[in-house]
Design a protein around this motif. Structure first.
Motif, mmCIF file in Angstrom:
data_model
loop_
_atom_site.group_PDB
_atom_site.id
_atom_site.type_symbol
_atom_site.label_atom_id
_atom_site.label_comp_id
_atom_site.label_asym_id
_atom_site.label_seq_id
_atom_site.Cartn_x
_atom_site.Cartn_y
_atom_site.Cartn_z
ATOM 1 N N VAL A 120 -1.984 8.733 -7.759
ATOM 2 C CA VAL A 120 -0.831 8.090 -8.385
ATOM 3 C C VAL A 120 -1.294 7.186 -9.521
ATOM 4 N N SER A 121 -0.438 7.045 -10.498
ATOM 5 C CA SER A 121 -0.700 6.121 -11.595
ATOM 6 C C SER A 121 0.627 5.585 -12.101
ATOM 7 N N LYS A 122 0.586 4.369 -12.595
ATOM 8 C CA LYS A 122 1.775 3.683 -13.102
ATOM 9 C C LYS A 122 1.835 3.863 -14.610
ATOM 10 N N ARG A 123 3.027 4.118 -15.112
ATOM 11 C CA ARG A 123 3.227 4.209 -16.554
ATOM 12 C C ARG A 123 3.615 2.836 -17.088
ATOM 13 N N VAL A 124 3.247 2.571 -18.322
ATOM 14 C CA VAL A 124 3.574 1.293 -18.952
ATOM 15 C C VAL A 124 5.089 1.107 -18.985
ATOM 16 N N ARG A 134 -1.646 -3.478 -10.693
ATOM 17 C CA ARG A 134 -2.613 -2.385 -10.777
ATOM 18 C C ARG A 134 -2.488 -1.549 -9.525
ATOM 19 N N ILE A 135 -2.895 -0.290 -9.630
ATOM 20 C CA ILE A 135 -2.928 0.595 -8.469
ATOM 21 C C ILE A 135 -4.375 0.993 -8.245
ATOM 22 N N VAL A 136 -4.887 0.682 -7.045
ATOM 23 C CA VAL A 136 -6.293 0.910 -6.725
ATOM 24 C C VAL A 136 -6.384 1.858 -5.532
ATOM 25 N N ALA A 137 -7.112 2.949 -5.683
ATOM 26 C CA ALA A 137 -7.340 3.866 -4.554
ATOM 27 C C ALA A 137 -8.259 3.194 -3.552
ATOM 28 N N TYR A 193 -3.159 3.774 -1.542
ATOM 29 C CA TYR A 193 -3.275 3.162 -2.861
ATOM 30 C C TYR A 193 -2.700 1.758 -2.796
ATOM 31 N N TRP A 194 -3.528 0.777 -3.123
ATOM 32 C CA TRP A 194 -3.133 -0.625 -3.064
ATOM 33 C C TRP A 194 -2.500 -1.020 -4.384
ATOM 34 N N ILE A 197 0.870 -1.183 0.000
ATOM 35 C CA ILE A 197 0.000 0.000 0.000
ATOM 36 C C ILE A 197 0.896 1.218 0.000
ATOM 37 N N LEU A 198 0.613 2.132 -0.903
ATOM 38 C CA LEU A 198 1.360 3.377 -1.025
ATOM 39 C C LEU A 198 0.552 4.482 -0.346
ATOM 40 N N LEU A 199 1.196 5.253 0.530
ATOM 41 C CA LEU A 199 0.541 6.369 1.215
ATOM 42 C C LEU A 199 1.009 7.651 0.547
#
Length: 109
Positions: free
Chosen positions: A58-62, A105-108, A88-89, A51-53
């Motif tokens: 946030v979003s991940k780039r390809v 994946r990054i999920v809020a 963010y999980w 989990i990111l605090l």
């Protein structure tokens, strides 16, 4: 209030890893409290991975690796010092390599 626990959490504002944390979130999804998981706590969701605090979305780039992602997001988060942190999980996450997988994946929360 929502309570989640995970293997590890990374706090962008302190640049520190927290191992086996419990993270409490208010109704808006803001982080209220973080403490170590020392025993089973009722009504706590277990989310494997990381989990990111972060005070910013946030979003991940390809094709971006986790270390590059952290470096990029940390510079964005540094201007949001007065904003509450959100969780963010990141799942699935390769804990042994400390990196994204091909299907991460990054999920809020």
């Amino acid at each position: 209030m929502r309570r989640v626990a995970t293997h590890r959490a990374y706090d962008l504002m302190t640049s520190q890893w927290v191992f086996s944390p419990v993270i409490e979130l208010d109704e808006d999804g803001s982080v209220c409290r973080i403490y170590p998981l020392t025993e089973e706590i009722s009504h706590t969701e277990w989310l494997p991975g990381v989990i990111l605090l972060s005070p910013c979305s946030v979003s991940k780039r390809v094709g971006e690796g986790f270390s590059m992602f952290i470096e990029r997001i940390t510079s964005v988060a540094s201007v949001h010092t007065d904003t509450p942190k959100h969780a963010y999980w990141i799942y699935p996450f390769n804990l042994s390599a400390f990196d994204f997988t091909g299907s991460s994946r990054i999920v809020a929360l």
